[in-house]
Scaffold this motif. Structure first.
Motif: not given
Length: 205
Positions: A60, A46, A48-57
């Motif tokens: 983007q 989770q 990593h997912l949060d970090e990936l979400t931040i990185k994805q944002d």
């Protein structure tokens, strides 16, 4: 079946159940450990997912910026394409003009060659004229020297003639004076003779 047999059978079943319970407890404990590990891994996942979400944002956002830049770049490319088309058109016109200029230069080169040939002919004529002129100047120099010598002799002769003229003028003046005096004496003699003739009638006329 006897009671002893039944009791043995029950004990066997209880032993089997006990083993099953122990196995189940062991399995449950192992499952709990695995569940805890899965929970920890899920929390890590989770995170990593949060970090990936931040990185994805962020990605983007970068993609949005890149899209904007790409749109600007495309706009610049479109403008460059238009300018390139215009430049190509100018280059085509310049090529046509260069071809015309080259044609004129070729014609001019031919004309220059003709003029060069005429200049060479004229140069030969000028050289011949200069040679002839130098000969004439040499001849004229000799004639000028000869004329100068004759002029000097003529000037000497004129001076001599002037001196002779002055001498003759002086002699003529003396002659005039002498002649005038003689004429006066002759006039007096004639007057005397006329008076004498007039006073004597027998004097032959």
């Amino acid at each position: 079946m006897t009671n002893a047999q039944r009791l043995d059978h029950v004990e066997d079943e209880l032993e089997t159940v006990k083993r099953l319970l122990i196995s189940t407890a062991s399995y449950a404990e192992s499952a709990n450990r695995r569940l805890d590990e899965l929970t920890i891994k899920q929390d890590r996942t989770q995170s990593h997912l949060d970090e990936l979400t931040i990185k994805q944002d962020r990605t983007q956002s970068h993609l949005d910026e890149l899209t904007i830049k790409q749109d600007r770049t495309q706009s610049y490319l479109d403008e460059l394409t238009i300018k390139q088309d215009r430049t190509q058109s100018h280059l085509d016109e310049l090529t046509i003009k260069q071809d015309r200029t080259q044609s004129h230069l070729d014609q001019l080169e031919v004309s220059i060659d003709r003029v060069g040939a005429k200049v060479d002919q004229l140069s030969d004529r000028v050289d011949s004229f200069i040679t002839h002129t130098q000969r004439l100047f040499t001849k004229a120099g000799s004639e000028i020297e000869e004329t100068k010598a004759r002029t000097e002799r003529l000037e000497a002769l004129m001076l001599k003639l002037d001196r002779n003229f002055e001498e003759q003028k002086s002699q003529f003046q003396e002659f005039q004076l002498t002649t005038g005096a003689a004429l006066e004496r002759i006039d007096r003699v004639l007057d005397y003779l006329l008076r004498q003739q007039g006073g004597n009638p027998n004097t032959p006329s």
